[in-house]
Design a protein around this motif. Structure first.
Motif: not given
Length: 153
Positions: A31, A57, A59, A61, A63-64, A67, A69, A72
């Protein structure tokens, strides 16, 4: 209790406590690698017995990846709310040689309080160095510790 560490590298922005700090290096991670928010999320999830940040979440993925934070953190607060909890307070410590964190702490508190929906006074942030010892002292990385108190609604 939450703990996180990320390696300092060139070519990345430095995000800590939800704000971007001016520095020659940033933290490496899947992220944005905000070490303080990650430690706080682990503390919140742990206090609610909801595993850890990597479980929710991962690491691995897409999707993340990259990202913010703050997302998150917001989702973590929503997760603990599903079990009937809300934030009581947070006590956190950032371990870094450079840049100096103290001038940025009020802005970090305000930023995270807005994300969480709490008073900035519920978020205590301290900063320390490791007196040039270890990976932090060699400026190879930054770590953060956090303790969270949550309340049953």
């Amino acid at each position: 209790m939450g703990y996180d560490v990320h390696q300092l590298v060139e070519g990345r922005d430095l995000w800590i406590g939800g704000i971007k700090l001016e520095h020659t290096m940033g933290l490496l991670g899947h992220s944005d690698a905000d070490v303080l928010i990650h430690a706080i999320c682990d503390a919140l999830l742990g206090a609610a017995n909801m595993r850890d940040i990597g479980y929710h979440f991962p690491d691995t993925s897409a999707e993340t990846e990259g990202m913010d934070s703050k997302i998150i953190l917001r989702k973590t607060v929503e997760l603990i709310a599903t079990k009937g909890y809300r934030l009581g307070n947070i006590d956190a410590t950032i371990c870094a040689e450079k840049p100096k964190m103290n001038p940025h702490i009020p802005q970090m508190q305000q930023c995270m309080a807005e994300v969480i929906g709490c008073d900035p006074d519920q978020i205590s942030i301290k900063a320390t160095t490791t007196e040039k010892l270890g990976f932090t002292g060699r400026q190879e990385g930054i770590s953060a510790y956090a303790v969270a108190l949550i309340e049953k609604l």
